[in-house]
Design a protein around this motif. Structure first.
Motif: not given
Length: 120
Positions: A4-11
């Motif tokens: 989830l945090f990785s996706r948030y970082i990507s965004v």
């Protein structure tokens, strides 16, 4: 949680790039002031961030209440960071880096536990 945090970082990376491109374009092509360019670029980038995080990161429903809560929180963080930076005469690059780091962590926590708390 790490995914989830990785996706948030990507965004966040895309959001930051979008903000910078819009800021630069408004300055260069429309001869906007830095203040106007930054406000407009902020709203474009934060709107993208909200929708991308709602749909892709948290797989949650988009509502106007969530949008207002997200934009208000991020705007207050941006404003407070700028205010403190001005008060201590921090160089703009320090302000940018500080805000980017702080908003990444605080924005994720706020999004996960407040804005999109019912996400699966």
């Amino acid at each position: 949680m790490l995914k989830l945090f990785s996706r948030y970082i990507s965004v966040g990376v895309i959001n930051t790039a979008l903000h910078w491109v819009c800021f630069g374009a408004l300055l260069h092509f429309f001869e906007a002031t830095q203040a106007v360019a930054n406000v407009i670029a902020f709203f474009i980038a934060v709107t993208f961030s909200f929708f991308a995080n709602a749909r892709w990161t948290f797989k949650s429903k988009v509502t106007s209440g969530r949008y207002i809560a997200f934009v208000t929180f991020m705007g207050i963080m941006a404003g407070l960071t700028g205010y403190i930076a001005d008060a201590i005469s921090a160089p703009p690059v320090v302000t940018l880096v500080t805000f980017s780091g702080f908003s990444l962590i605080a924005g994720f926590i706020y999004s996960k536990f407040i804005v999109f708390r019912d996400a699966k």
